[in-house]
Enzyme design. Structure first.
Site: not given
Ligand SMILES: *Cc1c(COP(=O)(O)O)cnc(C)c1O
Length: 825
Positions: A558, A563, A670
């Site tokens: 996002r 971020k 994640t």
């Molecule tokens: C894993 C995932 C996220 C989370 O990403 P972060 O880098 O931890 O913010 C967001 N969107 C999608 C589609 C994902 O697969």
């Protein structure tokens, strides 16, 4: 198992395909039709497993095992066919079925639209958890809303984000199983009246009138890969409780006749209606109440069917709140127990606290959910009474424990009484309600859990220290390694065996072999093939040719200020300027390492600054990519409409993973885990789960830079002045200046004023303070990338270190620390 499922799949697929082609026999089927037929065939096999799983779980009463109910406003499922076929062990068979039709399985898989019923990490976490629920054989239900349009589809026009409805079900919803008998009324508005005949200390209250909407259950079945267990995602659809208004219809007032239908329907239109308006906020609160009420009525009805009464409901069921969005759950459960089943307040409260637990996902105070009391009065009058009562008991207990501290009572109260600058509008604090009603509260990475206890929840943690825990996030290796990266999966199978698919800890076996030159070569060949696949996608979607030999530097998530996609763009500009100034030599005197920087992500529709950052990325890309002086040494690409499927293609192709949030702001992340698992090196701050990843793989295997959480706090306390950093760093000054003077906006010095002013006078996320260290680390990245074998060795050590970050481990910890009968004390 496949001996019986093979012929069943064949028969079911043929029948489904015939149904799909019913209208036009003889015409070759479209890939969409083949996809739907394949999905329907799988669904039939999964339905058998669902019945067997429920039958087994219904026997659990004897063992006292608890059933977990995971309440979440978001489930970011992505595509399902590839996962279902792999879980059923039928992917090869399906490929054989497609041969006579002249189709490749991969083409058919790509016809499936993503179920994008979530924003980002929180929703994807819920989806990974469903996979692990099935894999671990946990009796469970996921509960969510059946959004018709998910969040939104992101398009880019003239470098700007444009949103459109994501009509993901327009060609049908072949996975769904409608449960006609699981249908419950949900009330909004109306009033509460006293009813002297009912028992209970606050009982005797009845909620009547208002509007009643029906909640209809639709199930989505999630299979395990190493057993015949499944887990269930039950999603609620709102339906009008009465047909058209006949008298309005007879008057010819068709819109009026259908008004209540549209209002019911609107509950399911989209996730997060733009909450910049009062109407949007009200719809959001209704969605939350609708999810909670339908799910708890379903749970209570099931428990009643199984056990005949509700006395042991709290002991045999866990109700988990994925963030505070379903925080009405304890109030709704109290309402059901006290108002509808005549439990006393104390009995009902014991049951509720046994059942409920809560995960916090953010430390940012402005992101903690609150709702005006006024809105509750209008929509949820009985819940408001119950929340007042919960608060009354809670504050009494606090006053007994800490006598004479009225300031503490004000801080911890579930009701925020407001302040002069909020106009004393009273609000319900959903996090406070969640904590007070839960027997367990957890953060999602160690640093985040520590900071929860030290900062936003410090008062509660002093009152109830035993309640607070950490459970570090994980991701499912089935989707994020096995399915997304067949090349690396095959390599792992060959070198360490197939056990990692079930027990990811076995990745550690790779550590001893990371120095093996043959393995390194194989790894680099797999990476190269994945990069070619991504380069082909970029070319197809956007046109530009990117060089698969360049370093793929990727940030997908996002778009949010914390971020720091902007910090990434600042580095691109700095590198661009350095290349133009010195095309033949990088600062270390060697040739530049060619780089392709790839960014993807959606900005919330009302988040102006995030949208401006997307626009800046496009403007910078246009200038950099078309400047002949750069000569292929640097490219910037923004891939639109980020989602699960796109992530599955992008992540295996990454050399470098950007995890650069301001320390202390990213609860866990994640995405960081998915990248490292797929052999990307991380450039990252000491934040969220980056920390535990670095500890697991060895800090020397990650490019760690920047301020730590305690430094950030200290600098802010001392009075942070971003101008000082610009003044003393010429490179930084030149970068900010180039944005300010219109170098990337065709001379328009106004376009990015908001960004420049923010970087110069506020910079709440400390980009200026971290810039120099970030740019220096990026040069270290280049230096290592020149040494292919050394790079591959580190990448392999990253993979080897990621065994702990499986969502299977995460769920095992939830079971042990949060959901087990033992956790009830
Ligand atoms: C894993 C995932 C996220 C989370 O990403 P972060 O880098 O931890 O913010 C967001 N969107 C999608 C589609 C994902 O697969």
């Amino acid at each position: 198992m496949t001996t019986t499922s093979r012929p069943r799949l064949q028969t079911a697929f043929k029948a489904a395909l015939a149904r799909e082609l019913g209208q036009t026999p003889g015409v070759p089927p479209t890939k969409e039709a083949v996809f739907r037929a394949a999905a329907q065939a799988c669904r039939e096999l999964l339905a058998d497993r669902w019945v067997a799983t429920q039958a087994a779980d219904n026997q659990r009463g004897a063992t006292g095992a608890r059933r977990v109910h995971y309440l979440s406003m978001e489930f970011l499922m992505g595509r399902a066919l590839g996962n279902a076929l792999a879980a059923l062990g039928l992917d090869k068979l399906m490929q054989e079925q497609l041969e006579p039709l002249g189709l490749e399985l991969s083409d058919v898989l790509e016809r499936e639209p993503d179920a994008a019923l979530g924003n980002g990490g929180l929703g994807r976490l819920a989806a990974c958890f469903l996979d692990s629920f099935a894999e671990l054989g946990l009796p469970s239900f996921g509960y969510g809303l059946r959004y018709q349009y998910g969040m939104f589809a992101q398009g880019i026009e003239g470098g700007r984000q444009v949103e459109s409805p994501d009509d993901w079900m327009k060609l049908g919803a072949p996975w769904e199983v409608i449960r006609r008998e699981r249908r419950y009324p949900v009330r909004f508005g109306g009033r509460v009246v006293s009813e002297s005949s009912t028992m209970g200390s606050v009982g005797g209250r009845r909620w009547i009138g208002g509007e009643v909407v029906m909640a209809q259950a639709y199930d989505f079945i999630v299979p395990a890969h190493h057993s015949e267990r499944v887990s269930t995602l039950r999603q609620w659809q709102a339906e009008a409780s009465s047909p058209i208004d006949f008298s309005a219809f007879c008057r010819g007032e068709y819109l009026e006749a259908a008004r209540h239908r549209v209002l019911a329907d609107a509950l399911n239109w989209v996730l997060y209606p733009d909450d910049s308006t009062e109407a949007g906020r009200e719809l959001r609160l209704k969605q939350e109440a609708f999810l909670v009420s339908a799910s708890l009525q379903d749970l209570v009805a099931r428990h009643q069917r199984e056990f005949g009464n509700l006395d042991d409901l709290g002991r045999l069921n866990a109700i988990h709140l994925n963030d505070t969005h379903p925080a009405l759950a304890p109030a709704e459960l109290m309402r059901i127990l006290v108002d509808e089943h005549a439990y006393t307040w104390e009995q009902a409260w014991t049951i509720t606290r046994q059942a409920v637990s809560y995960t916090n996902h953010t430390l940012m105070p402005e992101a903690l959910e609150t709702w005006p009391v006024r809105m509750f009065e209008q929509l949820l009058p009985r819940h408001l009474e119950i929340i007042y009562e919960i608060n009354h008991h809670f504050l009494e207990a606090v006053a007994r424990a800490v006598p004479g501290d009225t300031e503490l009572l004000r801080r911890v109260s579930i009701i925020d009484e407001g302040s002069p600058h909020t106009g004393y509008e009273r609000r319900v604090r959903m996090a406070a309600l969640s904590i007070v009603a839960s027997h367990r509260v957890n953060g999602v990475a160690q640093l985040h859990s520590d900071l929860c206890v030290q900062t936003i929840f410090a008062d509660y943690a002093r009152l109830y220290p035993e309640r607070f825990h950490n459970v570090t996030n994980g991701v499912t290796p089935r989707r994020w390694l096995q399915q997304a990266n067949p090349g690396l999966s095959g390599l792992l199978d060959g070198h360490i065996g197939k056990g990692w698919r079930k027990n990811l800890a076995e990745l550690a076996k790779l550590g001893k072999k990371a120095g093996d030159a043959g393995l390194q070569k194989e790894f680099l060949a797999v990476k190269r093939a994945n990069k070619e696949r991504l380069a082909a996608l970029i070319r197809k979607q956007l046109g530009p040719v990117v060089n698969p030999d360049s370093l793929f530097d990727i940030q997908i998530k996002r778009i949010h200020e914390y971020k720091r996609q902007l910090l990434n763009i600042l580095h691109v500009i700095a590198r661009y300027q350095a290349i133009v100034a010195s095309p033949d030599r990088a600062p270390d005197g060697k040739a530049w390492v060619p780089r392709t920087v790839i960014i993807a992500g959606k900005a919330a529709s009302a988040y102006h600054m995030a949208k401006l950052i997307i626009q800046l990325a496009h403007d910078v890309a246009r200038v950099v990519n078309s400047d002949p002086r750069v000569g292929g040494k640097l490219k910037l690409v923004f891939l639109p409409n980020y989602g699960v499927s796109l992530a599955e293609t992008i992540i295996p192709a990454a050399d470098l993973s950007e995890q650069i949030s301001t320390a202390g702001t990213e609860a866990s992340g994640t995405g960081n885990m998915k990248f490292a698992m797929n052999g990307a090196l991380t450039i990252g701050t000491w934040d969220g789960a980056n920390i535990e990843m670095a500890q697991a793989m060895g800090e020397e295997n990650m490019f760690v830079f920047g301020l730590r959480a305690e430094d950030v706090q200290r600098i802010k306390d001392l009075g942070y002045d971003p101008r000082l950093y610009q003044e003393e760093n010429h490179q930084l000054k030149a970068v900010v200046h180039a944005i300010a003077d219109g170098s990337f906006s065709g001379g328009d010095a106004e376009r990015y004023r908001a960004i420049v002013d923010n970087l110069t006078y506020r910079d709440g996320y400390l980009l200026m303070a971290d810039f120099a260290d970030y740019v220096a680390k990026q040069l270290e990245v280049d230096a290592l990338y020149r040494k292919k074998a050394a790079w591959a060795e580190r990448a392999l050590r990253n993979v080897a270190g990621m065994g702990w970050f499986s969502s299977d481990r995460t769920i095992a910890e939830y079971v042990e620390r949060v959901w087990s009968a033992e956790s009830l004390g």
